[in-house]
Motif scaffolding. Structure first.
Motif: not given
Length: 298
Positions: A70, A45, A75, A39-41, A11-12, A68
Motif C-alpha cells: 500500500d 495498493y 506489504e 486483495v484488499n487494503d 493489505p490482505t 501487495a
C-alpha cells in the motif's frame, strides 16, 4: 492540534493455485491477477510483479511469489503454485501411413496434416529420417506457389527439404500438405518423414533437434553462437554425441562438417563409436588431450 494518521495495517492477499497450458513457441505470459483470489487494503495498493512468463523448460509445478503493497509501505507477500502443461503437438499428422503404389511417381505425403499454432513461423524443414536411401526425393506439388519471401531447397544427400523465410502458420500448413515423395531406389522399407517447425531437424530416437549453421567459426565462437539460439523454448548448445546412432543421424542429416560439444569421458567416447576403443579414463585423456579443441563430427 495536529492529527497524525498512521497506516499500520497490512493489505490482505489471498492466492490460488492454477494450471495453464503452453500455447505459443514464444512461451506463455500469465498476469498476476490470475493467481489472486482476494486483495484488499484500507487505502490504495499495488501488485508486483504484474506478469510471469513461462516456457517449455518450466513444464511441471512452479512456485510464484506475489506482493501487495500500500501507499504507506505496508506489504504482504504470498506464494502460489502454477502447473505448466506441455502444449498440444504443433504438427499433427493424420492417422495411418501413406502408401506409395508407384515409387517412381510423386505421392503427397500427408494432405490432412494440421498445424496448431497461432504465431508466424521463421523457417521449417521436412526430412526423411528412418530408412532414407539415395534416390529418395521430397518436393512441393507441381503448381503450388510458395508465399512471398519463402524459398525451398532439397538436399539429395541428406534427405532434408529446407523452407527459408517467414510465413504464417496457415501458409506453412498448406506447404506441408503439398509435400510429395518419390524414389528411384529399389529399397521398399518404410520411410519416416518428419515435419519440423523451425530451422532444425528432429531425431525421433532422442527427441533432440539439430541445426547446421554455416559460417567461419572457431570452436569457442560456435559454442557461444549455439548458446544464443532457442527453439520452442529449448536452449541451444553444441551437439554432444552420446551414441553411435546419434552420430550416424548427425552425419547423414547435416550438410557439412561442424563443431561439436566435446567430452573426454572414455565411456561416452566408446558409446559414440560403438566400440571399446579406450579401456579406462587415463588412456582416453592421454590420446585426446590435444584433439578436444578441434573436435568436429566424425
Amino acid at each position: 492540534a495536529i492529527v497524525t494518521v498512521v497506516d499500520n495495517e497490512l493489505p490482505t492477499l489471498s492466492l490460488q493455485n492454477i494450471t495453464r497450458k503452453l500455447t505459443s513457441i514464444d512461451g506463455l505470459t500469465v498476469p498476476a491477477t490470475e493467481f489472486i483470489s482476494t486483495v484488499n487494503d484500507n487505502c490504495s495498493y499495488t501488485i508486483t510483479p504484474a506478469n510471469f512468463t513461462f516456457d517449455c523448460t518450466d513444464v511441471g509445478s512452479q512456485q510464484v511469489s506475489i506482493t501487495a503493497k500500500d501507499g504507506a509501505g505496508n506489504e504482504v507477500t504470498k506464494n502460489a503454485q502454477i502447473t505448466i502443461e506441455n502444449p498440444d503437438a504443433l504438427v499433427e499428422p493424420s492417422e495411418g501411413n501413406t502408401v506409395v503404389s508407384s515409387p517412381g511417381n510423386y505421392t503427397v505425403v500427408d494432405s490432412n496434416l494440421l498445424i496448431h499454432l497461432s504465431d508466424n513461423v521463421d523457417g521449417a524443414t521436412v526430412s526423411i529420417n528412418e530408412n532414407f536411401h539415395t534416390g529418395d526425393e521430397l518436393r512441393l506439388a507441381t503448381g503450388f506457389t510458395l508465399p512471398s519471401g519463402v524459398t525451398s531447397n532439397y538436399s539429395a544427400s541428406t534427405g532434408v527439404l529446407t523452407l527459408s523465410g517467414t510465413m504464417t502458420s496457415q501458409e506453412l500448413q498448406s506447404i506441408f500438405q503439398n509435400i510429395q515423395f518419390r524414389t528411384s531406389s529399389s529399397n521398399v522399407l518404410e520411410r519416416e518423414v518428419v515435419f519440423n517447425i523451425g530451422g532444425g531437424v528432429s531425431n525421433s530416437d532422442n527427441d533432440h533437434y539439430y541445426e547446421y549453421v554455416s559460417g567461419a567459426f572457431t570452436w569457442e565462437q560456435a559454442r557461444a553462437d549455439a548458446a544464443t539460439k532457442t527453439l520452442n523454448g529449448l536452449q541451444g548448445y553444441l551437439a554432444t554425441v552420446t551414441s553411435a546412432s546419434e552420430n550416424e543421424f548427425i552425419t547423414t542429416k547435416l550438410s557439412d562438417d561442424g563443431w561439436l560439444g566435446g567430452s573426454d569421458s572414455y565411456t561416452q567416447i566408446n558409446s559414440a563409436l560403438g566400440s571399446s576403443l579406450y579401456a579406462n579414463q587415463t588412456e582416453a585423456e592421454a590420446k585426446n588431450s590435444r584433439q578436444l579443441s578441434t573436435m568436429q563430427k566424425f
